[in-house]
Write an enzyme that holds these catalytic residues in place. Structure first.
Site, PDB file in Angstrom:
ATOM      1  N   ASP A  78     107.897  62.694  63.145  1.00 48.33           N
ATOM      2  CA  ASP A  78     107.655  62.710  61.697  1.00 48.33           C
ATOM      3  C   ASP A  78     106.624  61.636  61.310  1.00 48.33           C
ATOM      4  OD1 ASP A  78     108.690  64.393  59.819  1.00 48.33           O
ATOM      5  OD2 ASP A  78     110.593  63.328  59.585  1.00 48.33           O
TER       6      ASP A  78
ATOM      7  N   LYS B 279     113.069  75.151  61.130  1.00 47.51           N
ATOM      8  CA  LYS B 279     112.506  74.344  62.226  1.00 47.51           C
ATOM      9  C   LYS B 279     113.034  74.840  63.578  1.00 47.51           C
ATOM     10  CE  LYS B 279     111.697  70.479  59.201  1.00 47.51           C
ATOM     11  NZ  LYS B 279     112.336  69.460  58.374  1.00 47.51           N
TER      12      LYS B 279
ATOM     13  N   GLN C  71     116.399  64.844  58.875  1.00 49.27           N
ATOM     14  CA  GLN C  71     116.045  65.491  57.607  1.00 49.27           C
ATOM     15  C   GLN C  71     116.345  64.546  56.439  1.00 49.27           C
ATOM     16  OE1 GLN C  71     114.506  68.515  57.379  1.00 49.27           O
ATOM     17  NE2 GLN C  71     114.392  68.265  55.170  1.00 49.27           N
TER      18      GLN C  71
HETATM   19  N1  GUN Z   1     112.298  66.298  53.787  1.00 49.57           N
HETATM   20  C1  GUN Z   1     111.282  66.897  53.137  1.00 49.57           C
HETATM   21  N2  GUN Z   1     110.150  66.821  53.866  1.00 49.57           N
HETATM   22  C2  GUN Z   1     110.461  66.169  54.994  1.00 49.57           C
HETATM   23  C3  GUN Z   1     109.711  65.790  56.147  1.00 49.57           C
HETATM   24  O1  GUN Z   1     108.511  66.024  56.285  1.00 49.57           O
HETATM   25  N3  GUN Z   1     110.402  65.118  57.095  1.00 49.57           N
HETATM   26  C4  GUN Z   1     111.715  64.829  56.961  1.00 49.57           C
HETATM   27  N4  GUN Z   1     112.307  64.154  57.943  1.00 49.57           N
HETATM   28  N5  GUN Z   1     112.447  65.162  55.923  1.00 49.57           N
HETATM   29  C5  GUN Z   1     111.818  65.842  54.953  1.00 49.57           C
END
Ligand code: GUN
Length: 294
Positions: free
Chosen positions: A120, A53, A97
């Site tokens: 998100d 990211k 995350q």
């Molecule tokens: N863990 C796996 N996929 C995601 C996601 O799309 N967002 C977040 N915050 N954590 C994740």
């Protein structure tokens, strides 16, 4: 043989559009989008996601912060960090995350993110907007899937769409979006899961089958209608004795022979998810600029 739905290529095109918009903001002396990613603990898979990211932000000319907290951090410490980021004007998007360590209440953490920075799309306020038919931040994986369908001109209107999996991150928001009165919606949606009775029959009804059940090669050829479009959200690392590499929730080899189009793993849905996070961060930044002008 099925058409391969190429997420890498589609993601590249969308990233090109995002980069152009960021470059335009720079030349107009507007603020550049900023994303903060919080990782609690040291889960190796999460480390990989978080690092990619950060790299994606860099490539598009976005501002990014990576905040690491020890696995033993308290919920209060995580929420305190989020509060600081909520009031940091360089930051337009905050992503925590998941999964968080067991001793931390995920709902309380997500609810502490300002809904305006919840790129998100997991805050109850944003989920509420989505269910009410006015989505603001669409969760990244569902958003990526809608964009893939659009890129391949696969219309959902009037179609039987079956979503296999009901997670808050993928299955539930996606099934809502697909039923909305919108360009990407107007589908007849069935959401099902591991406890659904007669799963193979339900899956075989699908014109478009979207699989996010988190089980290795769960969907086999006998569960797919001839000519269906199959979208595979799963990603599983394979052990050396299984041949190494990764596979999805769909048994690609058998299903590609019967589907009209299918996403590969890797290179299907995966590259779209981070791209849509970048898109949502740009959108959050644009919304902040619009609010400042009022
Ligand atoms: N863990 C796996 N996929 C995601 C996601 O799309 N967002 C977040 N915050 N954590 C994740």
């Amino acid at each position: 043989m099925a058409t391969l739905i190429d997420g890498k290529q589609t993601a590249k095109q969308i990233r090109g559009d995002i980069k152009r918009k960021i470059d335009e903001r720079k030349s107009d002396d507007l603020q550049i989008p900023g994303l903060a990613v919080i990782l609690v603990g040291d889960d190796p898979a999460s480390e990989v996601y978080v690092n990619s990211k950060g790299k994606a932000c860099e490539k598009l000319g976005m501002f990014s912060l990576n905040r690491r907290l020890a696995a033993a951090s308290t919920e209060t410490e995580v929420i305190e960090l989020i509060r600081n980021l909520n009031s940091d004007s360089r930051i337009h998007g905050i992503l925590v995350q998941l999964p968080l360590p067991d001793h931390i209440n995920t709902d309380r953490v997500i609810q502490s993110i300002s809904p305006e920075k919840d790129v998100d799309g997991l805050h109850p306020f944003n989920i509420g907007l989505l269910v009410a038919g006015k989505p603001r931040f669409i969760p990244c994986t569902p958003y990526g899937i809608l964009k893939l369908l659009a890129a391949y001109e696969i219309s959902t209107a009037g179609k039987e769409v079956v979503v296999l999996g009901r997670s808050n991150l993928v299955g539930r928001p996606l099934s809502n979006l697909l039923s909305l009165k919108a360009d990407y919606g107007n589908a007849t949606v069935t959401i099902c899961h591991s406890r659904s009775r007669g799963l193979p029959d339900i899956c075989r009804r699908a014109d478009i089958l979207i699989v996010a059940i988190g089980k290795k090669r769960f969907v086999t050829r006998d569960m797919v209608k001839s000519g269906a479009v199959v979208i595979d959200v799963g990603i599983h690392r394979l052990a050396e004795e299984e041949g190494g590499g990764v596979c999805g929730d769909v048994d690609f080899e058998s299903v590609e022979k019967i589907a009209s189009a299918i996403t590969p793993v890797p290179g299907g849905v995966g590259p779209m998810t981070i791209t849509m996070l970048m898109q949502n961060t740009l959108q959050a930044c644009e919304l902040a600029t619009a609010r400042a002008k009022k």
